[in-house]
Design a protein around this motif. Structure first.
Motif, PDB file in Angstrom:
ATOM      1  N   LYS A 119       0.756  -1.166  -0.189  1.00  0.00           N
ATOM      2  CA  LYS A 119       0.123   0.109  -0.035  1.00  0.00           C
ATOM      3  C   LYS A 119       0.921   1.433  -0.011  1.00  0.00           C
ATOM      4  CE  LYS A 119      -3.425   2.280   2.600  1.00  0.00           C
ATOM      5  NZ  LYS A 119      -4.656   2.270   1.918  1.00  0.00           N
ATOM      6  N   GLY A 120       2.061   1.209   0.756  1.00  0.00           N
ATOM      7  CA  GLY A 120       2.774   2.436   0.978  1.00  0.00           C
ATOM      8  C   GLY A 120       4.285   2.050   0.360  1.00  0.00           C
ATOM      9  N   HIS A 121       5.016   2.979   0.631  1.00  0.00           N
ATOM     10  CA  HIS A 121       6.553   2.594   0.241  1.00  0.00           C
ATOM     11  C   HIS A 121       7.055   1.661   1.095  1.00  0.00           C
ATOM     12  CE1 HIS A 121       6.712   6.930  -2.107  1.00  0.00           C
ATOM     13  NE2 HIS A 121       5.864   5.952  -2.469  1.00  0.00           N
ATOM     14  N   MET A 122       8.224   1.011   0.509  1.00  0.00           N
ATOM     15  CA  MET A 122       8.863  -0.089   1.186  1.00  0.00           C
ATOM     16  C   MET A 122      10.249   0.487   1.535  1.00  0.00           C
ATOM     17  SD  MET A 122       8.171  -2.897   2.642  1.00  0.00           S
ATOM     18  CE  MET A 122       6.848  -3.882   1.733  1.00  0.00           C
ATOM     19  N   ASN A 123      10.896   0.507   2.627  1.00  0.00           N
ATOM     20  CA  ASN A 123      11.939   0.835   3.005  1.00  0.00           C
ATOM     21  C   ASN A 123      12.508   0.075   4.361  1.00  0.00           C
ATOM     22  OD1 ASN A 123      14.632   2.155   3.256  1.00  0.00           O
ATOM     23  ND2 ASN A 123      13.541   4.299   2.997  1.00  0.00           N
ATOM     24  N   VAL A 124      13.371  -0.755   3.805  1.00  0.00           N
ATOM     25  CA  VAL A 124      13.957  -1.835   4.808  1.00  0.00           C
ATOM     26  C   VAL A 124      15.525  -1.893   4.960  1.00  0.00           C
ATOM     27  CG1 VAL A 124      13.750  -4.192   5.989  1.00  0.00           C
ATOM     28  CG2 VAL A 124      11.511  -3.136   4.552  1.00  0.00           C
ATOM     29  N   ILE A 125      16.006  -1.811   6.265  1.00  0.00           N
ATOM     30  CA  ILE A 125      17.131  -2.219   6.196  1.00  0.00           C
ATOM     31  C   ILE A 125      17.373  -3.333   7.179  1.00  0.00           C
ATOM     32  CG2 ILE A 125      19.590  -1.254   7.482  1.00  0.00           C
ATOM     33  CD1 ILE A 125      18.543   1.512   7.023  1.00  0.00           C
ATOM     34  N   PHE A 126      18.202  -4.231   6.515  1.00  0.00           N
ATOM     35  CA  PHE A 126      18.448  -5.605   7.230  1.00  0.00           C
ATOM     36  C   PHE A 126      19.936  -5.467   7.961  1.00  0.00           C
ATOM     37  CE2 PHE A 126      15.751  -6.698   3.779  1.00  0.00           C
ATOM     38  CZ  PHE A 126      14.857  -7.697   4.495  1.00  0.00           C
ATOM     39  N   HIS A 127      20.090  -5.545   9.138  1.00  0.00           N
ATOM     40  CA  HIS A 127      21.440  -5.547   9.808  1.00  0.00           C
ATOM     41  C   HIS A 127      21.636  -6.662  10.752  1.00  0.00           C
ATOM     42  CE1 HIS A 127      19.849  -3.582  13.558  1.00  0.00           C
ATOM     43  NE2 HIS A 127      18.886  -3.510  12.921  1.00  0.00           N
ATOM     44  N   GLY A 128      22.684  -6.864  11.437  1.00  0.00           N
ATOM     45  CA  GLY A 128      22.706  -7.892  12.447  1.00  0.00           C
ATOM     46  C   GLY A 128      23.707  -8.622  12.209  1.00  0.00           C
ATOM     47  N   GLU A 129      23.897  -9.647  13.102  1.00  0.00           N
ATOM     48  CA  GLU A 129      24.912 -10.557  13.194  1.00  0.00           C
ATOM     49  C   GLU A 129      24.619 -11.830  11.974  1.00  0.00           C
ATOM     50  OE1 GLU A 129      26.358 -12.177  16.768  1.00  0.00           O
ATOM     51  OE2 GLU A 129      25.462 -10.317  17.864  1.00  0.00           O
ATOM     52  N   GLY A 130      23.594 -11.782  11.742  1.00  0.00           N
ATOM     53  CA  GLY A 130      23.377 -12.825  10.841  1.00  0.00           C
ATOM     54  C   GLY A 130      22.971 -12.279   9.298  1.00  0.00           C
ATOM     55  N   CYS A 131      23.407 -11.004   9.154  1.00  0.00           N
ATOM     56  CA  CYS A 131      23.077 -10.550   7.736  1.00  0.00           C
ATOM     57  C   CYS A 131      24.269 -10.682   6.814  1.00  0.00           C
ATOM     58  CB  CYS A 131      22.759  -9.100   7.683  1.00  0.00           C
ATOM     59  SG  CYS A 131      22.403  -8.338   6.422  1.00  0.00           S
ATOM     60  N   VAL A 132      24.203 -11.561   6.074  1.00  0.00           N
ATOM     61  CA  VAL A 132      25.203 -12.090   5.124  1.00  0.00           C
ATOM     62  C   VAL A 132      24.671 -11.543   3.531  1.00  0.00           C
ATOM     63  CG1 VAL A 132      26.589 -14.018   4.035  1.00  0.00           C
ATOM     64  CG2 VAL A 132      25.697 -14.327   6.279  1.00  0.00           C
ATOM     65  N   THR A 133      25.796 -10.485   3.260  1.00  0.00           N
ATOM     66  CA  THR A 133      25.348  -9.839   2.051  1.00  0.00           C
ATOM     67  C   THR A 133      25.876 -10.556   0.764  1.00  0.00           C
ATOM     68  OG1 THR A 133      27.286  -8.578   1.805  1.00  0.00           O
ATOM     69  CG2 THR A 133      25.347  -7.595   3.030  1.00  0.00           C
ATOM     70  N   GLY A 134      27.178 -11.383   1.042  1.00  0.00           N
ATOM     71  CA  GLY A 134      27.884 -12.012   0.085  1.00  0.00           C
ATOM     72  C   GLY A 134      26.838 -13.233  -0.505  1.00  0.00           C
ATOM     73  N   ALA A 135      27.441 -14.006  -1.308  1.00  0.00           N
ATOM     74  CA  ALA A 135      26.677 -15.384  -1.868  1.00  0.00           C
ATOM     75  C   ALA A 135      26.821 -16.087  -0.665  1.00  0.00           C
ATOM     76  CB  ALA A 135      27.389 -15.702  -3.003  1.00  0.00           C
ATOM     77  N   HIS A 136      25.955 -17.275  -0.409  1.00  0.00           N
ATOM     78  CA  HIS A 136      26.210 -17.989   0.734  1.00  0.00           C
ATOM     79  C   HIS A 136      26.534 -19.285   0.081  1.00  0.00           C
ATOM     80  CE1 HIS A 136      25.528 -20.051   4.395  1.00  0.00           C
ATOM     81  NE2 HIS A 136      25.300 -18.759   5.109  1.00  0.00           N
ATOM     82  N   PRO A 137      27.742 -19.757   0.652  1.00  0.00           N
ATOM     83  CA  PRO A 137      28.409 -21.000  -0.111  1.00  0.00           C
ATOM     84  C   PRO A 137      27.458 -22.274   0.238  1.00  0.00           C
ATOM     85  CG  PRO A 137      30.026 -19.897   1.377  1.00  0.00           C
ATOM     86  CD  PRO A 137      28.634 -19.113   1.383  1.00  0.00           C
ATOM     87  N   VAL A 138      26.858 -21.976   1.639  1.00  0.00           N
ATOM     88  CA  VAL A 138      26.320 -23.535   2.067  1.00  0.00           C
ATOM     89  C   VAL A 138      24.949 -23.498   1.548  1.00  0.00           C
ATOM     90  CG1 VAL A 138      25.717 -24.678   4.160  1.00  0.00           C
ATOM     91  CG2 VAL A 138      27.626 -23.412   4.272  1.00  0.00           C
ATOM     92  N   SER A 139      24.018 -22.350   1.699  1.00  0.00           N
ATOM     93  CA  SER A 139      22.740 -22.846   1.144  1.00  0.00           C
ATOM     94  C   SER A 139      22.650 -22.216  -0.120  1.00  0.00           C
ATOM     95  CB  SER A 139      21.957 -21.530   2.385  1.00  0.00           C
ATOM     96  OG  SER A 139      22.163 -20.314   1.788  1.00  0.00           O
ATOM     97  N   GLY A 140      23.369 -21.495  -0.743  1.00  0.00           N
ATOM     98  CA  GLY A 140      23.456 -21.107  -2.412  1.00  0.00           C
ATOM     99  C   GLY A 140      22.529 -19.879  -2.420  1.00  0.00           C
ATOM    100  N   ASP A 141      22.500 -19.290  -1.603  1.00  0.00           N
ATOM    101  CA  ASP A 141      21.454 -17.878  -1.811  1.00  0.00           C
ATOM    102  C   ASP A 141      22.505 -16.977  -2.514  1.00  0.00           C
ATOM    103  OD1 ASP A 141      19.386 -18.676  -0.521  1.00  0.00           O
ATOM    104  OD2 ASP A 141      20.111 -18.233   1.597  1.00  0.00           O
ATOM    105  N   LEU A 142      21.772 -16.161  -3.179  1.00  0.00           N
ATOM    106  CA  LEU A 142      22.468 -15.267  -3.914  1.00  0.00           C
ATOM    107  C   LEU A 142      23.165 -14.123  -3.144  1.00  0.00           C
ATOM    108  CD1 LEU A 142      19.694 -14.288  -6.874  1.00  0.00           C
ATOM    109  CD2 LEU A 142      21.467 -15.939  -6.897  1.00  0.00           C
ATOM    110  N   SER A 143      23.994 -13.494  -3.889  1.00  0.00           N
ATOM    111  CA  SER A 143      24.388 -12.123  -3.172  1.00  0.00           C
ATOM    112  C   SER A 143      23.754 -11.111  -3.395  1.00  0.00           C
ATOM    113  CB  SER A 143      26.019 -11.885  -3.694  1.00  0.00           C
ATOM    114  OG  SER A 143      26.044 -11.472  -4.961  1.00  0.00           O
ATOM    115  N   VAL A 144      23.782 -10.004  -2.638  1.00  0.00           N
ATOM    116  CA  VAL A 144      22.821  -8.878  -2.967  1.00  0.00           C
ATOM    117  C   VAL A 144      23.295  -8.230  -4.263  1.00  0.00           C
ATOM    118  CG1 VAL A 144      22.093  -8.240  -0.477  1.00  0.00           C
ATOM    119  CG2 VAL A 144      24.547  -7.502  -1.469  1.00  0.00           C
TER     120      VAL A 144
END
Lengths: 296, 406
Positions: B125-150
């Motif tokens: 409905k409105g704008h979306m503006n989210v900051i992800f942070h914290g100790e579990g925030c992995v921005t690079g590719a994840h070699p174990v789960s295979g998630d993409l990098s940002v």
């Protein structure tokens, strides 16, 4: 080496033909020749120290000698030594086979575009994209079309200016031409501007003494009247007279003036319409200012 | 609201495809019940921290969602609310929602949250503006789960929205880079996603010609390690790719290891701790018709991989993805299919590689979509001697409930 004209020393030719050979004892060499060959040798050694050894070319010295003899004969005959040809010269081709990356670095602009936080646009680098030329190479058809258009424009201009041109021709001072020159040109430009929607003619004088202006307008008026009167006498029907429109717009009211009616001679006089507006505003009419017509 | 509670729950089992099911539930407004979430796993029973974090994220960007967990965490009932975006008062301050990915979330890359969030954002409905942070925030590719990098999300997923008519004011800022940590370390990345283009209905997509790859771009990132790692991985990746596409540029990004605040640590009085270090490479190939293929490889958390290997592996992975063909790669399939299914009541068509269609996630997504009331997908061979399959997806025509009045 480019072919050279004129007389040269034999040594040069010799040098050229055996660039990488050690000086052979068999060939009769002059002082300077040996000197230059030494230099060659030094260069060669330096080259070989840096890169791999050069191949000794397989030309036989015998052929060389024959060549030399022939040349000697020629030189005796005349000063002209002919055009040298470099056919016999061995061109060493160096092939640089290492895979080269074409432009290791992208431009700064592209880097900025790609590395910014925005998603890169699809088919991104518009910076380097050449704009597709909308104009196809002009073929004959187009050319004739263009010339037609040009002629058309010229004809229209001529028709528009024809009366100006005819006035010059009648004056007899100049031969009639199809192109406007001098003051004619200015007049023609003025007409063109007016036809395109200019407010007033460029020849109209902006400021002048009032007496002049009154005189001019009076004269114009008189002329017009005379023309109409003559036309009427002769039974010629002219175009409709255009009277200057009277200024009918609402007068600008000053600050502090009455919101309704007219204030004249110390009394506020209300017209019937004003009265009706005031009395009817409470009831019959609906919304506030919605259906209300009138001044306010 | 009352009729929503009386609406029958759609029942699912298992922990797999949890985010996509929650996503579809939120988009369609159907409440769901997911049971038997890791029921027999003794050490990790029920929902895992990253899944809980995703549910929290859904809770904070929606209004009126109801979430119920079972005692052991192996059952979840989710009644979706309205997607409001990062509206004030619902966890957001100053128009920005800060979502913390705490310890336990480092098993997934941050793209695991971002990709579904982007799909939701376009229907917000409105704008979306989210900051992800914290100790579990992995921005690079994840070699174990295979998630993409940002970087891949930004360069390969977000441009796809343009084809649905969603293109303005979309940004993905990497504020702090991080990579997957090994045991005991934490990631500590920070990513901001700005998604300010909301639509009523995405455009119908017809994408049948994959075209030919014309250029390859990429980002090499090194976090807390020398920049020469980047140069080496770029060199080896280009060594593979330059033969095929001369227009290959890979940009380098070197950043220090992120510091993580540890206020209550006796051994570390400064209160700061260095995050995980590593390097990786993200490659994106673009075809002449605007189709994107991406590949991502990062160094494993335990180390021991040379940058050359990473570069070469990434290049080969990209070639493999291109070889699979189709207009959409596997990593982008979810986004494209969801947006197509939520589009206007019209048939959209898309050519896909057989391997892409045959992947487990894609097939399950299609089945789930049908569960949620969508029409089934139509398949036909593309013909013309190509191995590709043309998938026809009918939109629901419901679109953005929050923007109905607009």
């Amino acid at each position: 080496m480019a072919p050279t004209l004129g007389k040269r020393k034999r040594i040069t030719r010799d040098e050229l033909e055996q660039p990488s050979r050690p000086p052979s004892p068999s060939s009769a060499s002059s002082e300077s020749e040996s000197d230059s060959e030494d230099v060659q040798d030094i260069f060669r050694r330096a080259f070989e120290a840096k890169f791999k050894p050069l191949e000794v070319d397989s030309k036989k010295p015998r052929v060389e000698e024959v060549n030399l003899e022939l040349e000697d004969q020629e030189e005796e005959d005349s000063d002209w030594s002919g055009i040298t040809s470099d056919e016999e010269e061995q061109v060493q081709v160096v092939e640089y086979s290492h895979l080269r990356h074409t432009g290791d670095r992208a431009s700064k602009a592209e880097q900025r575009a790609f590395m910014s936080s925005k998603p890169p646009t699809l088919s991104g680098s518009t910076l380097f994209k050449t704009r597709p030329s909308t104009k196809a190479p002009a073929d004959e058809n187009d050319l004739t079309e263009a010339s037609h258009l040009k002629n058309d424009v010229a004809l229209q201009r001529l028709l528009r200016d024809s009366h100006l041109l005819s006035s010059t021709s009648t004056s007899g001072t100049s031969t009639p031409t199809l192109s406007a020159v001098g003051s004619q040109r200015h007049k023609s430009t003025d007409l063109h501007l007016l036809s395109l929607g200019a407010k007033s003619s460029i020849h109209a004088q902006k400021n002048m003494p009032m007496s002049h202006r009154i005189g001019i307008s009076a004269k114009a008026k008189e002329r017009e009247e005379r023309r109409r009167a003559e036309a009427k006498e002769n039974g010629v029907i002219l175009e409709k007279e255009r009277r200057a429109k009277k200024f009918t717009k609402e007068r600008e009211r000053g600050v502090g003036g009455p919101g309704v009616g007219k204030f004249r001679g110390g009394t506020l006089s209300l017209s019937k319409k004003d009265v009706r507006d005031i009395t009817s505003s409470g009831g019959g009419r609906g919304g506030k200012g919605k259906g209300k017509r009138g001044r306010r | 609201m009352t009729d929503e509670t009386t609406q029958t729950l759609l029942k699912f089992t298992g922990h797999r495809h949890l985010p996509s099911r929650l996503l579809l539930s939120t988009l369609t407004g159907r409440p769901i019940r997911i049971s038997q979430i890791r029921p027999n796993n003794v050490s990790r029973q029920g929902l895992q921290p990253h899944e809980v974090s995703f549910i929290r994220l859904l809770d904070s960007i929606t209004n009126g969602s109801k979430i119920e967990f079972g005692m052991s965490g192996s059952t979840l009932v989710y009644r979706p609310g309205l997607i409001t975006g990062s509206a004030e008062g619902l966890g957001a301050s100053g128009g920005v929602l800060r979502h913390e990915l705490g310890r336990g979330c480092e098993g997934r890359g941050v793209s695991w949250w971002i990709i579904p969030l982007c799909i939701l954002s376009s229907f917000s409905k409105g704008h979306m503006n989210v900051i992800f942070h914290g100790e579990g925030c992995v921005t690079g590719a994840h070699p174990v789960s295979g998630d993409l990098s940002v970087d891949s999300v930004r360069t390969a997923i977000l441009p796809l929205y343009k084809q649905f008519g969603i293109e303005r004011d979309i940004e993905l800022r990497v504020l702090k880079r991080s990579c997957a940590p090994s045991g005991g370390k934490s990631a500590g990345g920070e990513v901001q996603i700005v998604f300010n283009h909301q639509v009523r209905l995405p455009k119908t997509l017809h994408l049948l010609n994959p075209g030919r790859v014309k250029r390859i771009r990429g980002v090499a990132y090194a976090i807390g390690v020398g920049g020469s790692n980047n140069a080496r991985s770029i060199e080896s990746a280009r060594g593979v790719l330059n033969k095929f596409v001369p227009d290959t540029y890979i940009f380098s990004d070197v950043s220090g290891a992120p510091f993580i605040q540890t206020p209550n640590d006796k051994n570390n009085p400064s209160g700061k701790k260095k995050g995980a270090v590593g390097f990786g490479l993200s490659l994106v190939a673009e075809s002449s018709t605007g189709c994107l293929y991406s590949a991502d490889v990062a160094s494993p958390p335990e180390g021991g991989t040379t940058p050359e290997d990473v570069g070469r592996q990434c290049a080969y992975q990209l070639l493999e993805v291109i070889q699979q063909g189709g207009c959409v790669s596997r990593s982008a399939a979810e986004t494209v299919f969801c947006l197509m299914a939520m589009g206007s009541e019209d048939v959209g068509r898309i050519a896909m590689g057989r391997d892409v269609i045959a992947s487990e996630n894609t097939i399950q997504l299609g089945r789930d979509l049908r569960e949620f009331g969508g029409a089934g997908w139509g398949f036909r061979d593309k013909g013309e001697g190509s191995e590709e399959v043309v998938v026809s997806v009918v939109g629901r025509g419901v679109g953005n409930v929050g923007r109905k009045a607009v």
